[in-house]
Each structure stands twice: as C-alpha cells, then as structure tokens.
Design a protein around this motif. Structure first.
Motif: not given
Length: 295
Positions: A60, A62, A82, A85, A87-88
C-alpha cells in the motif's frame, strides 16, 4: 509474507521510490521517469528479486498527491493506492513513514502509533528533544518506533565497530553531508553514535555558520573529538572519516543501497519480535546533537 504501507513523498527525498523497490523490485522503464536520477542509477547495479527483501512487500502507498502515488506504485510494483493513509492501517503489518519533513512527523504519528503497528519514521524524528519525546510517548510498547539514518546500518561500519570492540580507541570522527543541518546532520551523528559507547556527555561544541553551510566541532567527556559538516546544498556524497589508534577508515555513501536494505531488513525482521532495535537513549542523544546545531 508481511505487508507494509509506505507514506511519502517530501521535497528532495526519493525514499518511497528506492525503499519500495528494495522490497518489491521495480520496472526499469517506468523508473526512468523517477525525479531522482541517482535512484535508478544505483538500483541498476543490483539484481531483483535476488537482492530484494524477501520477507515482506510494500502493498500500500499514500502520498499527498494521488497522481504521484500512482507513478511510484507503477515504478515499484505496489498493488494498492490509498486515498487516505489511515485507510491502510488495518490492512498492513507495519508502516514506513518515508518523509524527512520532520515538522509533520507528529501529525502522522499521532494517528498511526496508537494502532500498535510498528513504524519506521525517516530521519530526523524531530529537531528538539521535547518534540521527539512527545512522539515516543505515544508508543504502545517500547521499540514500536524505529528511527535512524539508514547509513548507520551500512555493513561497512561493522569492520569499524569490530576494531573498536577489540580495544582501539576513537581519536577523531568527521563527516560531511551535502544538505542543510536540520535534515542532513543526522546522517553523520547517527554514524558517530553507532560506534561510540552510551551514555554520552558533550563536553563542548562550537558552531560555525556561513549562509546555509554549517560546521559543528566538539568533544565528548569520554575523549572522542568530532566534526560534522553540512554544506547546505553542495553536490557531494555523504562521507565519514574515523581516526583510530592504529588506522583511519573512510566511508563514502555514494551508493546507499546496502545501507537502506540493511536498515529496512532490521525493521522488517523486528515486526514479529517487537523488540527494541534502537534505544530511546540513543534516539534522544542524536536529537540532542541536532538541536545544538539548530539556529
């Protein structure tokens, strides 16, 4: 296979490109467009996946610019981009905050560290001990935050450390770095701290400043003398010179690949162990040196 999330990019710092490639390999054609030409140059000297870190991958990414995130992801084989950030956090096993704009480290840290995820925060953590302590106080367990100049983990320092452990005393340490004091002195300071014994007590230090150029000369109570030189934008590789009783050793970090890989491997291997890679005492000693040189 551990999953990592990477956060970037800051001005003048290409770590999201290079560090992601060290895990995932990279696409040479797309990497040609990397705005940091040194990165595809030194990556081309290594073979992938043979020279990659095999235990984890960066899954991931961002950055503050979605288009930039897509470019880095395409160059370094990152699967997920993402939009935020945060969200990850629930989707990865560790976070790499690959930004050296230390002014924003606390704002990221306060949203990530409470999750309990191990986090590697790019150097410098902060430029004052109060700011560093504030970030470290957020830890859910000792050692959750790893932060250092990766150059301090360069394999070439091992010979130096072995010589010192066999009884050779350090007479003088000097280092030179191309950038400004606030972001680049940490490379020299962390290499110095890696080869001396803690705790340290700074006996004296003197700063010489001319424009963006800065020199700090000084000594410790234990007898070691040091000189840290930051050139404020001159084109030169980072170099250190260590004068021992029986020999002098000079290291140039023109190719930082092995140093980056070593530091990232140590962080990765520790994700499951949750031990202390670098003591809070050493981290704060580094920040103390940096703060002494701040205007």
């Amino acid at each position: 296979m551990l999953k990592l999330g990477i956060i970037g990019l800051s001005s003048g710092n290409g770590h999201p490109y290079s560090w992601s490639a060290i895990y995932n390999g990279y696409n040479p054609e797309i990497m040609k467009n990397c705005p940091f030409p040194l990165i595809p140059d030194y990556l081309s000297k290594y073979s992938f996946p043979e020279d990659s870190i095999s235990k984890a991958s960066v899954t991931h990414i961002w950055t503050q610019d979605y288009k930039l995130s897509k470019e880095i992801a395409a160059a370094t084989n990152i699967e997920f981009i993402a939009e935020n950030y945060i969200d990850m956090i629930e989707k990865v096993d560790g976070i790499i905050l690959a930004r050296d704009d230390y002014q924003f480290h606390r704002s990221f840290a306060k949203n990530i560290i409470p999750s309990g995820l191990p986090i590697y925060i790019d150097k410098p953590l902060a430029t004052s001990t109060d700011a560093a302590k504030e970030i470290l106080s957020l830890q859910k367990y000792p050692g959750q935050v790893f932060t250092a100049s990766a150059l301090a983990y360069d394999p070439r320092l091992k010979k130096l450390i072995n010589n010192i452990e066999q009884g050779q005393k350090i007479k003088f340490f000097s280092g030179i770095a191309p950038g400004n004091w606030d972001k680049y002195s940490v490379h020299l300071i962390d290499c110095f701290l890696k080869i001396i014994k803690l705790p340290i007590k700074i006996k004296k230090s003197i700063n010489f400043i001319e424009g963006n150029k800065q020199i700090m000369n000084g000594s410790l109570d234990s007898g070691e003398s040091f000189s840290f030189v930051c050139l404020g934008g001159e084109a030169t590789p980072i170099k250190i010179l260590v004068v021992l009783e029986n020999e002098s050793i000079e290291i140039s970090f023109q190719d930082p690949f092995l140093a980056f890989k070593s530091a990232l491997e140590i962080f990765t291997e520790n994700i499951d162990k949750k031990s202390i890679i670098r003591s809070e005492e050493e981290i704060l000693s580094s920040i103390k040196f940096i703060s002494l040189g701040m205007r």
